[in-house]
Write an enzyme that holds these catalytic residues in place. Structure first.
Site, PDB file in Angstrom:
ATOM      1  N   HIS A  67       0.822  -1.231   0.000  1.00  0.00           N
ATOM      2  CA  HIS A  67       0.000   0.000   0.000  1.00  0.00           C
ATOM      3  C   HIS A  67       0.847   1.269   0.000  1.00  0.00           C
ATOM      4  O   HIS A  67       0.456   2.289   0.577  1.00  0.00           O
ATOM      5  CB  HIS A  67      -0.988   0.025   1.178  1.00  0.00           C
ATOM      6  CG  HIS A  67      -2.090  -0.991   1.057  1.00  0.00           C
ATOM      7  ND1 HIS A  67      -3.188  -0.797   0.260  1.00  0.00           N
ATOM      8  CD2 HIS A  67      -2.236  -2.217   1.616  1.00  0.00           C
ATOM      9  CE1 HIS A  67      -3.968  -1.862   0.341  1.00  0.00           C
ATOM     10  NE2 HIS A  67      -3.413  -2.742   1.143  1.00  0.00           N
ATOM     11  N   ASN A 139     -10.665  -2.327   1.925  1.00  0.00           N
ATOM     12  CA  ASN A 139     -10.275  -2.311   0.514  1.00  0.00           C
ATOM     13  C   ASN A 139     -11.494  -1.935  -0.316  1.00  0.00           C
ATOM     14  O   ASN A 139     -12.611  -1.851   0.199  1.00  0.00           O
ATOM     15  CB  ASN A 139      -9.783  -3.702   0.076  1.00  0.00           C
ATOM     16  CG  ASN A 139      -8.334  -3.950   0.468  1.00  0.00           C
ATOM     17  OD1 ASN A 139      -7.536  -3.031   0.594  1.00  0.00           O
ATOM     18  ND2 ASN A 139      -7.989  -5.200   0.650  1.00  0.00           N
ATOM     19  N   TYR A 349      -0.425  -4.529  11.690  1.00  0.00           N
ATOM     20  CA  TYR A 349      -0.538  -3.121  11.290  1.00  0.00           C
ATOM     21  C   TYR A 349       0.126  -2.160  12.267  1.00  0.00           C
ATOM     22  O   TYR A 349       0.938  -1.322  11.852  1.00  0.00           O
ATOM     23  CB  TYR A 349      -2.007  -2.769  11.006  1.00  0.00           C
ATOM     24  CG  TYR A 349      -2.395  -3.167   9.594  1.00  0.00           C
ATOM     25  CD1 TYR A 349      -2.283  -4.492   9.167  1.00  0.00           C
ATOM     26  CD2 TYR A 349      -2.828  -2.239   8.676  1.00  0.00           C
ATOM     27  CE1 TYR A 349      -2.596  -4.862   7.867  1.00  0.00           C
ATOM     28  CE2 TYR A 349      -3.148  -2.609   7.367  1.00  0.00           C
ATOM     29  CZ  TYR A 349      -3.029  -3.917   6.978  1.00  0.00           C
ATOM     30  OH  TYR A 349      -3.331  -4.273   5.687  1.00  0.00           O
TER      31      TYR A 349
END
Ligand code: NDP
Length: 508
Positions: A67, A139, A349
């Site tokens: 990303h 997404n 994350y």
């Protein structure tokens, strides 16, 4: 009045001010460094030159992996419907308006890669709620290629570049996909029209994972989040996207920035699908399998509110590059589920943000919550907030430091684990679960003839980059599509055989 998070961190504009060093000393010249004599060496104590060069060397933070390429904007989410029967989350109570940030991105490309490459798009949201930050790291597809975090690094490696050549390689992409048949639904989606949105404004967003909603009485439901674009779905054909990739690598970034600058604010309506907890075991698909959707005929969309993006970043690096999203950031009324990808991401994350930005990344203005922070985290690089000196730095203490209060804590989601043995295994299939079932439904029941033709042509175009010597791989590719639909398989095969053949091999 609370300052919008978009406005935190900006220095006052001072027209015609004098240049200073980063420590505030006036500098003697913007263009000339000091030197000894007209042709002499440069003294190392010219700290203005040294700081300018040294800071320049440190302008980058590691790019996101994946990303890396993306951009975003600030805005507001307004809950317009009463959904208090399913969640007590403050931001989802009717009439509440919450400042927020959205970041859109491609997955596999690097920071300067073209926006219009075929790829899923990240749809990451940060809601600055009164109860702490709530992040939804979604997404533009409701599903994913895999359903176990163990495979995530392998999946991303297969989409990036070969070790030796440094080139992206369709042979290794198809090698991974065909050996991971749970990817079939997402690859069908990716190769279809929605695999290249016209702009970020023209795509839907999905929480993708199954989450839990918990109401004030503690009653739980499983939920899926759908952000439906109010600009209408639109897409680029492969040919249009290829052309744009050469002409303007920042096509999507530019579109979002200019739309907002021109007062054309994009918006999305948030809907949820809601499944009573006791229906999960008997549902025809495993509701925690990230490669599957829940049919909207079984679980219709229920509207929650509207997100509107209406403020551009003032500083891309400070506010978008340093923005750190993590599904770990949940708030009261929302919980996790047994979705194995979700549980893996809850670790991964925040971990990459600690690496990428630093241990104190949550003190950066764009990431700082609106609600008070009273943790015992201490020190680390770039700490610039700190507890009052009278407060203890450990717990328990006799100095009146923060103490956990169970009555204020929230339920992060509980579920029936169906046993307590530790074992490894795939997500358990339900009655109608096969790897290709929903790809077949998408192909046969959702797409029209023209969309089916474009899908077959897009797949064939992608596969035809594989060197014809890779016969075993090509056979696997055809078997992969035959499992979705025999007619699709034949169309792909005919397309590959008719188009110029590439030279991507598994070795190079
Ligand atoms: P529905 O007929 O109720 O819904 C069909 C869904 O497909 C709609 O969300 C529609 O989005 C979406 N869709 C339309 N064209 C495309 C496309 N080219 N690429 C991807 N999605 C598209 O059926 P079900 O809910 O029973 O689902 C049937 C299939 O639809 C699933 O197997 C899945 O592949 C796909 N799908 C399902 C979703 C879900 O959450 N249930 C969400 C999106 C897709 P829109 O309304 O915006 O046109």
């Amino acid at each position: 009045m609370t300052i919008h998070p978009a406005d935190r961190g900006v220095r006052d504009f001072q027209p015609n001010s004098h240049t200073t060093t980063d420590s505030g000393q006036p500098v003697p010249h913007d263009e000339f460094s000091a030197q000894v004599g007209p042709q002499g060496p440069q003294p190392i104590h010219d700290f203005h030159l040294i700081e300018k060069l040294a800071h320049f060397n440190r302008e980058n933070v590691p790019e996101r992996l994946p990303h890396a390429k993306g951009s975003g904007a600030f805005g507001e989410f307004e809950t317009t419907e009463d959904i208090s029967d399913i969640t007590c989350a403050g931001l989802f109570q009717k009439g509440v308006k919450t400042p927020m940030l959205a970041r859109f991105s491609t997955v596999a490309g690097e920071k300067g890669s073209p926006d219009t490459w075929r790829d899923p798009r990240g749809f990451a949201l940060k809601f600055y709620t009164e109860e702490g930050n709530y992040d939804m790291v979604g997404n533009n597809t409701p599903i994913f290629f895999i359903r176990d975090a163990m495979k995530f690094p392998d999946f991303i490696h297969s989409q990036r570049r070969k070790n030796a050549s440094g080139l992206r390689n369709h042979a290794m992409q198809w090698d991974f996909w065909t050996l991971s048949p749970e990817s079939t639904h997402q690859v069908t989606w990716l190769m279809g029209d929605r695999g290249i949105p016209k702009t970020w404004r023209h795509m839907d967003g999905f929480g993708s994972h199954t989450y839990q909603f918990i109401n004030a009485a503690g009653v739980r439901h499983w939920v899926k989040f759908h952000f439906k674009t109010n600009q209408g779905i639109d897409f680029l054909t492969q040919a249009e996207a290829d052309k744009l990739a050469g002409e303007n690598a920042d096509y999507h970034r530019q579109d979002l920035f200019e739309s907002i600058k021109n007062g054309d604010f994009p918006s999305w309506d948030l809907h949820v699908q809601v499944m009573p907890v006791d229906e999960a075991d008997g549902y025809k698909y495993n509701p925690f399998d990230l490669t599957k959707t829940w049919s909207q005929k079984d679980y219709p969309l229920r509207k929650v509110g509207t997100m509107t993006l209406n403020r551009n970043p003032q500083n891309h690096h400070a506010q978008i590059e340093q923005a750190a999203f993590a599904p770990t950031n949940i708030v009261k009324g929302i919980g996790f589920s047994p979705d194995k990808m979700l549980l893996g991401r809850v670790f991964a994350y925040p971990d990459i943000q600690r690496y990428r930005i630093g241990a104190n990344y949550q003190q950066v203005p764009v990431n700082r919550p609106l609600s008070p922070v009273n943790s015992y985290s201490k020190e680390g690089a770039m700490q610039y907030e700190y507890p009052h000196p009278a407060q203890a730095e450990y717990h328990p203490n006799s100095l009146g430091g923060p103490t956990a209060d169970a009555s204020k804590a929230f339920d992060i989601g509980a579920w029936d684990t169906k046993g307590s043995d530790i074992h490894r295994g795939d997500v358990s299939p339900h009655a109608e679960d096969t790897d290709s079932v929903q790809a077949s439904i998408l192909y046969r029941e959702v797409l029209d003839d023209a969309a089916r033709e474009r899908l077959a042509a897009n797949i064939a175009g992608h596969v035809s980059a594989i060197d014809p010597s890779e016969t075993e791989l090509l056979d696997r590719v055809y078997a992969y599509w035959a499992a979705v639909d025999q007619g699709l398989c034949e169309a792909v095969k005919a397309g590959v055989e008719a188009s110029p053949r590439g030279n991507h091999t598994l070795q190079e």
